[in-house]
Design a protein around this motif. Sequence first.
Motif, PDB file in Angstrom:
ATOM      1  N   ARG A  51      -3.650  -3.999   5.952  1.00 49.19           N
ATOM      2  CA  ARG A  51      -2.850  -3.543   4.978  1.00 49.19           C
ATOM      3  C   ARG A  51      -3.814  -2.952   3.687  1.00 49.19           C
ATOM      4  N   SER A  52      -4.795  -3.566   3.342  1.00 47.34           N
ATOM      5  CA  SER A  52      -5.612  -2.821   2.462  1.00 47.34           C
ATOM      6  C   SER A  52      -6.009  -1.442   2.801  1.00 47.34           C
ATOM      7  N   ALA A  53      -6.374  -1.135   4.079  1.00 49.52           N
ATOM      8  CA  ALA A  53      -6.751  -0.012   4.376  1.00 49.52           C
ATOM      9  C   ALA A  53      -5.657   1.189   4.165  1.00 49.52           C
ATOM     10  N   ARG A  54      -4.259   0.675   4.759  1.00 53.85           N
ATOM     11  CA  ARG A  54      -3.261   1.652   4.509  1.00 53.85           C
ATOM     12  C   ARG A  54      -3.071   1.883   2.990  1.00 53.85           C
ATOM     13  N   GLN A  55      -3.446   0.742   2.116  1.00 48.53           N
ATOM     14  CA  GLN A  55      -3.042   0.991   0.726  1.00 48.53           C
ATOM     15  C   GLN A  55      -4.152   2.235   0.246  1.00 48.53           C
ATOM     16  N   GLU A  56      -5.560   1.938   0.727  1.00 51.28           N
ATOM     17  CA  GLU A  56      -6.413   2.996   0.053  1.00 51.28           C
ATOM     18  C   GLU A  56      -6.167   4.376   0.734  1.00 51.28           C
ATOM     19  N   ARG A  57      -5.573   4.483   1.861  1.00 54.58           N
ATOM     20  CA  ARG A  57      -5.350   5.854   2.218  1.00 54.58           C
ATOM     21  C   ARG A  57      -4.087   6.242   1.387  1.00 54.58           C
ATOM     22  N   ILE A  58      -3.228   5.736   1.300  1.00 61.28           N
ATOM     23  CA  ILE A  58      -1.853   6.356   0.663  1.00 61.28           C
ATOM     24  C   ILE A  58      -1.878   6.200  -0.615  1.00 61.28           C
ATOM     25  N   PHE A  59      -2.824   5.603  -1.325  1.00 61.35           N
ATOM     26  CA  PHE A  59      -2.751   5.709  -2.989  1.00 61.35           C
ATOM     27  C   PHE A  59      -4.194   6.490  -3.240  1.00 61.35           C
ATOM     28  N   GLY A  60      -4.990   7.065  -2.307  1.00 62.98           N
ATOM     29  CA  GLY A  60      -5.965   7.871  -2.753  1.00 62.98           C
ATOM     30  C   GLY A  60      -5.786   9.091  -3.183  1.00 62.98           C
ATOM     31  N   ASP A  61      -6.492  10.283  -3.512  1.00 64.05           N
ATOM     32  CA  ASP A  61      -6.245  11.291  -4.054  1.00 64.05           C
ATOM     33  C   ASP A  61      -5.769  12.002  -2.786  1.00 64.05           C
ATOM     34  N   GLY A  62      -4.571  12.713  -3.296  1.00 59.68           N
ATOM     35  CA  GLY A  62      -3.778  13.700  -2.223  1.00 59.68           C
ATOM     36  C   GLY A  62      -2.849  12.727  -1.659  1.00 59.68           C
ATOM     37  N   GLY A  63      -2.832  11.630  -1.831  1.00 63.71           N
ATOM     38  CA  GLY A  63      -1.779  10.881  -1.154  1.00 63.71           C
ATOM     39  C   GLY A  63      -0.429  11.007  -1.163  1.00 63.71           C
ATOM     40  N   PRO A  64       0.562  10.799  -0.331  1.00 64.13           N
ATOM     41  CA  PRO A  64       2.185  11.012  -0.630  1.00 64.13           C
ATOM     42  C   PRO A  64       2.728  10.388  -1.889  1.00 64.13           C
ATOM     43  N   GLN A  65       3.858  10.794  -2.215  1.00 62.75           N
ATOM     44  CA  GLN A  65       4.463  10.479  -3.267  1.00 62.75           C
ATOM     45  C   GLN A  65       5.251   9.319  -2.683  1.00 62.75           C
ATOM     46  N   VAL A  66       5.076   8.152  -3.472  1.00 58.81           N
ATOM     47  CA  VAL A  66       5.650   6.824  -3.218  1.00 58.81           C
ATOM     48  C   VAL A  66       6.895   6.358  -3.921  1.00 58.81           C
ATOM     49  N   THR A  67       7.927   6.103  -3.752  1.00 57.02           N
ATOM     50  CA  THR A  67       9.005   5.480  -4.305  1.00 57.02           C
ATOM     51  C   THR A  67       9.429   4.310  -3.540  1.00 57.02           C
ATOM     52  N   MET A  68       9.441   3.172  -4.528  1.00 59.04           N
ATOM     53  CA  MET A  68       9.997   1.889  -4.015  1.00 59.04           C
ATOM     54  C   MET A  68      10.930   1.249  -4.616  1.00 59.04           C
ATOM     55  N   ILE A  69      11.867   0.523  -4.165  1.00 60.60           N
ATOM     56  CA  ILE A  69      12.803  -0.332  -4.751  1.00 60.60           C
ATOM     57  C   ILE A  69      12.577  -1.786  -4.396  1.00 60.60           C
ATOM     58  N   VAL A  70      12.234  -2.436  -5.346  1.00 58.31           N
ATOM     59  CA  VAL A  70      11.862  -3.976  -5.264  1.00 58.31           C
ATOM     60  C   VAL A  70      13.003  -4.646  -5.618  1.00 58.31           C
ATOM     61  N   ASP A  71      13.538  -5.740  -4.704  1.00 61.88           N
ATOM     62  CA  ASP A  71      14.531  -6.591  -4.969  1.00 61.88           C
ATOM     63  C   ASP A  71      14.464  -7.751  -5.971  1.00 61.88           C
ATOM     64  N   GLU A  72      15.003  -7.916  -7.040  1.00 64.78           N
ATOM     65  CA  GLU A  72      14.565  -8.846  -8.042  1.00 64.78           C
ATOM     66  C   GLU A  72      14.317 -10.197  -7.278  1.00 64.78           C
ATOM     67  N   SER A  73      14.810 -10.500  -6.238  1.00 70.69           N
ATOM     68  CA  SER A  73      14.737 -11.903  -5.410  1.00 70.69           C
ATOM     69  C   SER A  73      13.015 -11.715  -4.979  1.00 70.69           C
ATOM     70  N   ALA A  74      12.589 -10.774  -4.730  1.00 67.70           N
ATOM     71  CA  ALA A  74      11.261 -10.563  -4.205  1.00 67.70           C
ATOM     72  C   ALA A  74      10.431 -10.806  -5.379  1.00 67.70           C
ATOM     73  N   LEU A  75      10.465 -10.887  -6.671  1.00 68.93           N
ATOM     74  CA  LEU A  75       9.840 -10.979  -7.812  1.00 68.93           C
ATOM     75  C   LEU A  75       9.736 -12.386  -8.202  1.00 68.93           C
ATOM     76  N   LEU A  76      10.976 -13.151  -7.924  1.00 72.35           N
ATOM     77  CA  LEU A  76      10.964 -14.416  -8.262  1.00 72.35           C
ATOM     78  C   LEU A  76      10.439 -15.434  -7.184  1.00 72.35           C
ATOM     79  N   ARG A  77      10.535 -14.869  -5.763  1.00 70.74           N
ATOM     80  CA  ARG A  77       9.964 -15.881  -4.830  1.00 70.74           C
ATOM     81  C   ARG A  77       8.535 -16.144  -4.827  1.00 70.74           C
ATOM     82  N   LEU A  78       7.928 -17.373  -4.907  1.00 69.52           N
ATOM     83  CA  LEU A  78       6.739 -17.740  -5.183  1.00 69.52           C
ATOM     84  C   LEU A  78       5.833 -17.807  -3.970  1.00 69.52           C
ATOM     85  N   ILE A  79       5.747 -16.446  -3.358  1.00 63.57           N
ATOM     86  CA  ILE A  79       4.779 -16.454  -2.439  1.00 63.57           C
ATOM     87  C   ILE A  79       3.436 -17.007  -2.737  1.00 63.57           C
TER      88      ILE A  79
END
Length: 286
Positions: free
Chosen positions: A151-179
């Motif tokens: 997962r870290s390797a994916r993130q490095e590629r996606i968020f590196g220079d020239g990576g794709p435009q990323v648009t994410m919708i995060v559910d409020e429940s995900a922010l409150l669930r104490l993982i």
Amino acid sequence: MPTASDPSLNRRKLRLALKAARDKTGLTQRAAADRLDWSLSKVIRIEAGTVSLSVTDLQAMLRLYEVTDDDLVTELEHAARGSKGQSWWSEYNDIIPPPFAQFLGYESAADSLRGFHPTLVPGLLQTADYTAALFAPSPTATLVQQRVDLRSARQERIFGDGGPQVTMIVDESALLRLIGGPGVMRNQLAHIRQLTENQKIKMQVLPFSAGAHDSLEDSFVLFGYHDDEDVLYLAGPSGVLTNRDNREMVARYQECFEDLTDKALSQDASVSLLDEILGRLNVDRS
């Protein structure tokens, strides 16, 4: 965007060019296979971009499709040579099932990513500690570090220079669930906020007040390309599915994402909600 030396990108280039050339001749996949004395499945796999292609087989297809432009032929021969070999994720093959390998191929080539998860922070936004806590209860807990590294390797590629435009919708429940507990969640929410501030992502929170919506049970990602149709990756109770050819299903989730965008908080309001939840977590720590 990864370099064109990635086999998955070269296979995609071949897929697009060869399908367009075949369509121009009016041949069906079966007719092309018959003329080439190949199996139908071979033509299907080549046009799906899931297999490498030898220069000899490429040249046979180009002759059949009457492709004579020297520059294009040279470019596609180069792509055929580059279609062989291992993709960047090959070192993780023991934890990657075939459907997810296909997902990674589409993700590597995408110009844009639009995604939503109904219960968790989407994978591309997860911190290493959040990912580790998420996989810890799994029967394959011994493979947790590999999953975190992938997962870290994916993130490095996606968020590196020239990576794709990323648009994410995060559910409020995900922010409150104490993982992983309050400490892990503090770092996770701060990480999302930093990605937003650094303009690595566009992020909106879908609040509880939004009520029912069309994707309550499914997480999904839409891969966008400047030279091709969107590809849908769908994960839910019934399993996972990567779909490019069922345009009706893809259109349904394109509409679903627009509906979620309309129901979600604005990015500024989403960041304010993040700050509010972070504030509560900080108070709990004191």
